[in-house]
Scaffold this motif. Structure first.
Motif, PDB file in Angstrom:
ATOM      1  N   SER A   1      79.515   9.400 -28.610  1.00  0.00           N
ATOM      2  CA  SER A   1      78.413  10.157 -28.027  1.00  0.00           C
ATOM      3  C   SER A   1      78.094   9.595 -26.643  1.00  0.00           C
ATOM      4  O   SER A   1      78.089   8.388 -26.436  1.00  0.00           O
ATOM      5  CB  SER A   1      77.169  10.068 -28.910  1.00  0.00           C
ATOM      6  N   GLY A   2      77.810  10.483 -25.705  1.00  0.00           N
ATOM      7  CA  GLY A   2      77.409  10.057 -24.387  1.00  0.00           C
ATOM      8  C   GLY A   2      78.584   9.882 -23.433  1.00  0.00           C
ATOM      9  O   GLY A   2      79.741  10.113 -23.785  1.00  0.00           O
ATOM     10  N   PRO A   3      78.264   9.443 -22.210  1.00  0.00           N
ATOM     11  CA  PRO A   3      79.288   9.328 -21.169  1.00  0.00           C
ATOM     12  C   PRO A   3      80.284   8.206 -21.449  1.00  0.00           C
ATOM     13  O   PRO A   3      79.980   7.237 -22.138  1.00  0.00           O
ATOM     14  CB  PRO A   3      78.483   9.041 -19.904  1.00  0.00           C
ATOM     15  N   ILE A   4      81.484   8.378 -20.894  1.00  0.00           N
ATOM     16  CA  ILE A   4      82.591   7.452 -21.131  1.00  0.00           C
ATOM     17  C   ILE A   4      83.242   7.071 -19.813  1.00  0.00           C
ATOM     18  O   ILE A   4      83.450   7.915 -18.941  1.00  0.00           O
ATOM     19  CB  ILE A   4      83.651   8.087 -22.048  1.00  0.00           C
ATOM     20  N   VAL A   5      83.576   5.791 -19.674  1.00  0.00           N
ATOM     21  CA  VAL A   5      84.493   5.323 -18.636  1.00  0.00           C
ATOM     22  C   VAL A   5      85.789   4.973 -19.347  1.00  0.00           C
ATOM     23  O   VAL A   5      85.807   4.133 -20.246  1.00  0.00           O
ATOM     24  CB  VAL A   5      83.957   4.091 -17.882  1.00  0.00           C
TER      25      VAL A   5
END
Length: 282
Positions: A100-104
């Motif tokens: 869940s949420g942003p990923i690098v």
């Protein structure tokens, strides 16, 4: 919402925000009051996904993982199957779908092929980071990029570089292991003690031969901002080729005096580049 996985996948990324507090104090001879504006919720730091390369495992990221965790990032290091670009990208994409949420999304070496395909169309991936990695365009292969310029120890006769082990379920395909006599020169140069190189060589995970010649799909770096770390002593992917690939992808690049395993020999610089990607994409 995530887009449906495509057959040719490509790569990663994300960003962070800062908590802002503003305090205003008013003091007079009378009773003083202090007014504090309501703070905005801090944006969540991205999850950093570290993808190892061929002839390695997740432990190659141990030093970088520790540094990122110290700085407050959630870090995951899923296993790379090393079975072929499309299969490995599909496996990684399935893993990304659980986050869940942003990923690098970060890839080392062959991991760059995988993230480039896995991240295609994934709206959660905010940044791709390539560490001594392949940054393929469509139709590129590991073999074509490795041999694009002179200097790779893997650019010659494969029988002199690899030991081959049959894959029973895949007639005609084999698993490739780097010969112990070549492993140190290829990955560590003179930057890692011989006793540690021997351990790395002993626990290496093989790459399927088919992965060397499998074409990459449409690259995610065309739509996702990219960063790269280029090891100037890299004997697997010559630095000159890494520069060409980085420029083609318009990646924010740094060059460091490190061998192919720069995350082992210079984890601070690698961590800083990953965190730069995270902050820049906020």
């Amino acid at each position: 919402m995530k887009l449906r996985f495509r057959r040719r996948l490509v790569s990663v990324g994300v960003a962070i925000g800062a908590l802002t507090l503003t305090g205003v104090g008013i003091g007079t001879a009378q009773a003083s009051t202090t007014h504090v504006t309501q703070s905005r919720p801090a944006a969540a730091k991205p999850t950093v996904v570290l993808v190892h390369g061929a002839w390695a495992d997740g432990s190659s990221w141990d030093k970088v993982t520790a540094k990122l965790q110290h700085d407050g990032y959630r870090v995951v290091v899923p296993p790379n199957l090393l079975s072929g670009v499309a299969k490995d990208a599909a496996s990684l994409r399935a893993y990304l779908d659980t986050i869940s949420g942003p990923i690098v999304l970060v890839g080392h070496s062959y991991g760059g092929m995988v993230i480039t395909n896995a991240a295609l169309g994934d709206e959660q991936v905010k940044a791709l980071v390539y560490v001594d990695a392949y940054i393929p365009d469509q139709h590129d292969t590991v073999f074509s990029l490795t041999s694009a310029v002179p200097g790779s120890v893997f650019g010659g006769d494969t029988s002199a570089v690899f030991d081959q082990v049959a894959i029973p379920a895949e007639p005609g395909n084999v698993n490739l292991y780097v010969k112990p006599s070549v492993f140190g020169t290829a990955f560590a140069g003179k930057s890692i003690p011989a006793k540690d190189v021997a351990v790395l060589a002993a626990r290496q995970r093989p790459l399927a031969f088919s992965a060397l010649i499998e074409e990459s799909g449409e690259p995610a770096w065309k739509t996702i901002p990219s960063w790269s770390v280029i090891g100037k002593q890299d004997a697997v992917i010559p630095a000159a080729e890494q520069v060409v690939m980085s420029e083609r992808a318009k990646a924010h690049s740094i060059q460091i005096n490190a061998p192919h395993l720069s995350m082992v020999t210079d984890p601070g610089a690698v961590t800083n580049q990953i965190e730069a990607a995270a902050k820049a994409t906020n």
